[in-house]
Design an enzyme around this catalytic site. Structure first.
Site: not given
Length: 993
Positions: A681, A684, A686, A688, A702, A815
């Site tokens: 994945g 925003a 970087g 994963v 990450k 978030d």
């Protein structure tokens, strides 16, 4: 003076009469953002009788003001009580606040102030209104006691105090209001107390609702005196003792709900006197004994007695109930056979007798009326063949016959029932073939035939099942090649045909299964090559082709799959392993293929030895030359190696490791696995990576690039905008500061972090099922059963509750969204991504206003969007959106919703069409009541006014009460045992992803 002020303010409305001027004053005292009172300025009439919400008598005097759902705010406008003939007043579902001065409304007959922001104690002065017949104060924040003055009501017929914060005992004085026809005190935090016996004096009472009132003790015999009672609801309490025999005197009662208590003893035979009874729900208690014959002769429509300790046989007389359409008695100890005439005399729609000890054959007339929709008889001892009549039951939608002793052929018509979406025949002894009539089952999404004795081949007609998501038929005697039409099933997510006798080759057309995530063809007789096209199945995570006759090389394309399970053992594969699969961790996946070679100890077997002998002469010939070359190059290699080692040491020394748990790996092992092929994945900040360690453990890494230079496409996020290097650093620090200190089962675990000047790594526990957002909105989302979705909601709520209430200082996530809720292998949920989290300071104040909005479109609380102030209430709003997202399976912002976001779409759809049009149609309809309650929790969390949103601790409590109540029930649910709302966990396992 007030009137003079109005004359000066509105010089153009001198024609208004006295009552119009009073209403003008009411308007001035209220905030009206939606201009609901815009018509209250008329200059054409002398009276306000044509104004919005106003009704008058024949003398043009105002008698009724109804301003419900007008989005008005402000203190209660006591000036409205100066209307001399006002008899009906409603401010329902607004934002009216205290103080509440109602003393002057002497003419009022009905008063509705439900769903507002009223606080403090309930005013005693309500009892001074001599004509009041209906008082509704539901959905406010009243606290304290029910006033003693209420005993003075003389005409009150309706008293509704639902969902407040009343924390005084239920007073016996309510028994003095003998005029009452409806008493509703549900959902209040009363202290533990008994039902006042004095309520038996309310002989005019028709509705008594005491749901979730913290009631204890026994149900008083005095309730048997309520002979006009139509609806009795005492559910979700801690009532104990037997069901009183006196309830048999409630001759007018239609509905009795006693579920979720601790009632004991047998069901009284006296309930058989209730000839008007339509629904009896005594589930989730500790009842014993059997169902009385007398009860089965009443005009029942719904009999729900699941999860008790009922024993004995189900009486034949139950088939005599002419209105019975819902029979749910699962999770008991009943035995014998079902009544032979069941379904013949009543319009049965739903039958669930799972988890009992029933035996013999199913009654032949279950669908005699042609209305049967659900047939669930899981885990009993039923035997014999299926009744032929079920093959004509075109109303059926769900059939679950698993774990019984059925045998013989399935009726031909049964395969092709047009409305059936789930057909589960697991663990029986069914035989015969899958009939060609299967082509008529146009609505079928799950067909589970595992562990039976089916024979023959799969018919070509199976390719016409366009909605089929799962086909599981392992452990049978099916044979022949797979039909070509099977490749046209574009919605197929699971294909499990292991343990059969299938032959032939796999077609390259397998590439059409774009949504396939599980392919299990083990232990068959498939041959030929493994098609390269399997590598194009991007969502495939389970592949088992073991125990077949596959030959040739393993396709290199398999390297591109993100597989959690791979097994190609015991075939005839040859050649070299693809490089990324030639790892020790995959060793067991390739055993039993003598011609298969790779850098894994144990592969190549005797073939290696033969080749070794064959080339021994060559090795001896070059041995001398090799020694010479070795000696000559040893010195050169030594110097080169030392130089490389030094450079490597310098490079590694740049990394700084900070661990938060005891680690079984080093940063070097992480760094060596950060290849593009391991990327799972990007976002925003970087990328994963999925990293499989040498220990066999899997972690997620990450990788965050820092510095002032922005990344390319991975550095912009449509939800959060572009982030500069400084913002990346802030996100990294927030993540480390937050996750490095907290420990909770529903917060994702941060193992460690590694940093250099230009790059930062965060190493988390790996969540094999990805994020809730990806899971919910993928093809697999429709197969998520309600019990799984509820578990995810509760887990996420507990994680946020920990952040808000148990962390010191408290943490605001900022978030909360479905993509930041990760799902583990057991479908447990964990809150993740704390890159924008903030703490609440020790004084209890929320963080100061933010310079930019953090969060994601559709999840942001309305007050945050325009004030940039964030606190726990902002997280609660976002979590409410997640609940709505789980219930509806719609994204928070989607073109399908038009110009509305999900919250507005749910509210408007509920008002216009009802809850059926909001709930995900893939969810089992038997959970409608529980799903509706969870939906209400979501709407409460997304209230436009932050003060109306419950705390996360309160949200968790509400969810626990909806899903099972006490901790013991909750633990049973999590361990897979039955509760009525979680029954899908065991009785409906086929719907669990």
């Amino acid at each position: 003076m007030h009137l003079l002020f109005l004359f000066l303010l509105f010089p153009t409305v001198f024609s208004l009469n006295q009552e119009g001027l009073i209403l003008q004053q009411v308007k001035l005292s209220l905030e009206d953002p939606d201009s609901s009172l815009s018509t209250w300025n008329s200059q054409d009439d002398a009276s306000p009788c044509r104004w919005h919400g106003v009704s008058c008598d024949k003398n043009s005097s105002v008698t009724s003001v109804d301003l419900s759902n007008a989005n008005l705010a402000g203190p209660f406008p006591s000036a409205i009580c100066r209307l001399p003939n006002l008899s009906h007043l409603s401010f329902s579902n607004n934002s009216i606040t205290s103080p509440l001065d109602i003393r002057a409304c002497k003419s009022l007959e009905t008063l509705d102030l439900s769903q507002n922001l009223l606080t403090g104690e309930i005013p005693r002065t309500f009892a001074d209104l001599p004509s009041l017949t209906s008082l509704d104060l539901s959905g406010n924040n009243f606290s304290g006691d029910i006033p003693a003055s209420f005993a003075n009501f003389e005409k009150l017929e309706i008293l509704s105090l639902i969902n407040n914060l009343l924390d005084g005992a239920i007073p016996p004085l309510l028994g003095n209001i003998t005029s009452l026809k409806m008493l509703n005190l549900s959902y209040n935090p009363f202290p533990p107390g008994r039902i006042p016996p004095e309520l038996g004096n309310l002989t005019n009472l028709e509705v008594l609702w005491l749901t979730e009132c913290n009631l204890i003790g026994e149900i008083p015999d005095s309730l048997g005196r309520l002979t006009r009672l139509v609806n009795l609801d005492l559910s979700f309490n801690n009532l104990a003792g037997p069901i009183p025999r006196s309830l048999g005197a409630l001759t007018s009662v239609v509905q009795i709900e006693l579920y979720n208590n601790s009632l004991t003893g047998a069901i009284p035979v006296e309930l058989g006197n209730l000839k008007s009874l339509r629904l009896l729900d005594a589930s989730m208690n500790r009842l014993t004994g059997s169902i009385p014959d007398e009860l089965c002769r009443v005009a029942l429509e719904s009999l729900n007695l699941y999860e008790n300790d009922l024993e004995g046989e189900l009486p034949e007389s139950i088939a005599l109930s002419p209105n019975l359409y819902d029979l749910r008695i699962f999770g008991n100890r009943l035995s014998g056979e079902l009544p032979r005439d069941l379904g013949v005399n009543s319009p049965l729609r739903w039958i669930d007798v799972s988890d009992n000890g029933f035996s013999r054959e199913l009654p032949a007339g279950l669908c005699a009326r042609g209305e049967l929709e659900e047939l669930l008889v899981i885990r009993n001892s039923f035997s014999g063949v299926l009744p032929e009549g079920l093959g004509d039951c075109r109303s059926l939608t769900r059939v679950r016959l698993a774990y019984n002793r059925f045998s013989g052929r399935v009726p031909a018509g049964f395969w092709g029932l047009p409305r059936v979406s789930l057909l589960e025949l697991v663990n029986n002894s069914f035989s015969g073939e899958v009939e060609k009539t299967i082509g008529g089952a146009s609505n079928l999404s799950m067909m589970v035939l595992t562990n039976n004795e089916f024979t023959g081949s799969l018919p070509e007609e199976i390719g016409g099942l366009e909605k089929l998501n799962e086909l599981s038929a392992g452990g049978n005697k099916l044979s022949g090649p797979l039909p070509d039409s099977l490749m046209s099933l574009l919605e197929l997510g699971t294909l499990d045909l292991h343990g059969n006798r299938f032959t032939g080759e796999l077609s390259p057309k397998i590439k059409s299964w774009k949504k396939l995530n599980e392919l299990n063809l083990a232990d068959n007789e498939f041959s030929g090559k493994i098609p390269d096209e399997i590598g194009s199945l991007s969502v495939l995570n389970y592949l088992d082709l073991s125990g077949n006759l596959f030959s040739g090389e393993i396709p290199v394309s398999l390297q591109g799959l993100k597989l959690n399970q791979l097994n190609l053992s015991n075939n005839r594969l040859t050649g070299n392993l693809p490089p990324s699969l030639a790892k020790e961790m995959y060793k067991n996946s390739f055993l039993g293929n003598p011609g298969l070679c790779g850098d894994i100890k144990g592969l190549c077997g005797s073939a290696d030895e033969a080749k070794s002998k064959g080339y021994a002469w060559l090795l001896r010939s070059i041995f001398v030359l090799a020694v010479m070359v070795f000696v000559a190059g040893l010195a050169w290699f030594y110097f080169k190696y030392m130089a490389f080692k030094k450079a490597r040491a310098v490079e590694r020394s740049k990394w700084t490791l900070m661990s938060f748990h005891k680690l079984g790996f080093s940063e070097h092992e992480i760094l060596e696995s950060l290849d593009e092929e391991n990327v799972v994945g990007s976002g925003a900040s970087g990328k994963v990576y999925k990293v499989v360690l040498t220990s066999g453990e899997t972690v997620a890494v990450k990788r965050i690039w820092t510095g002032s230079v922005k990344e390319t496409e991975d550095d912009t996020d449509p939800e959060k905008g572009e982030r500069s290097g400084s913002v990346q650093d802030e996100a990294f620090e927030a993540e480390v500061d937050t996750l490095g200190k907290i420990r909770h089962k529903n917060i994702v675990k941060l193992w460690c972090c590694c940093t250099t000047r230009d790059c930062k790594l965060l190493v988390y526990e790996y969540m094999p099922n990805g994020s809730l957002g990806d899971l919910l909105h993928s093809s697999k989302g429709g197969t998520l059963g309600w019990e799984t979705r509820f578990k995810i909601i509760l887990d996420a709520a507990e994680g946020l509750s920990y952040l808000h209430h148990d962390c010191v200082p408290a943490i605001v996530h900022r978030d909360v969204k479905s993509n930041n809720i990760l799902i583990d292998g057991d479908y447990g949920a964990k809150v993740a991504d704390f890159g924008v989290a903030k703490v609440v300071d020790l004084t209890g104040k929320a963080p100061k206003s933010m310079s930019v909005i953090a969060g994601s479109c559709g999840y942001i609380a309305p007050e945050y969007a325009y004030t940039l102030r964030v606190n726990e209430k902002s997280d609660i709003y976002s979590f409410g959106v997640v609940i709505l997202e789980i219930v509806t399976r719609k994204r928070p912002v989607d073109p399908e919703l038009g110009e509305k976001d999900l919250v507005k779409w749910v509210c408007s759809t509920l008002d216009q069409k009802g809850v059926e049009h909001v709930i995900d149609p893939k969810l089992d309809s038997c959970y409608k009541d529980e799903i509706s309650k969870i939906l209400n929790v979501g709407l409460l969390c997304t209230s436009p006014l932050p003060i109306n949103r419950p705390s996360m601790r309160r949200v968790v409590k509400m969810l626990e009460q909806i899903g099972g109540g006490d901790e013991e029930s909750l633990n049973k649910t999590r361990s897979g045992k039955l509760t009525p709302y979680y029954y899908e966990e065991t009785s409906d396992q086929g719907s669990v992803a």
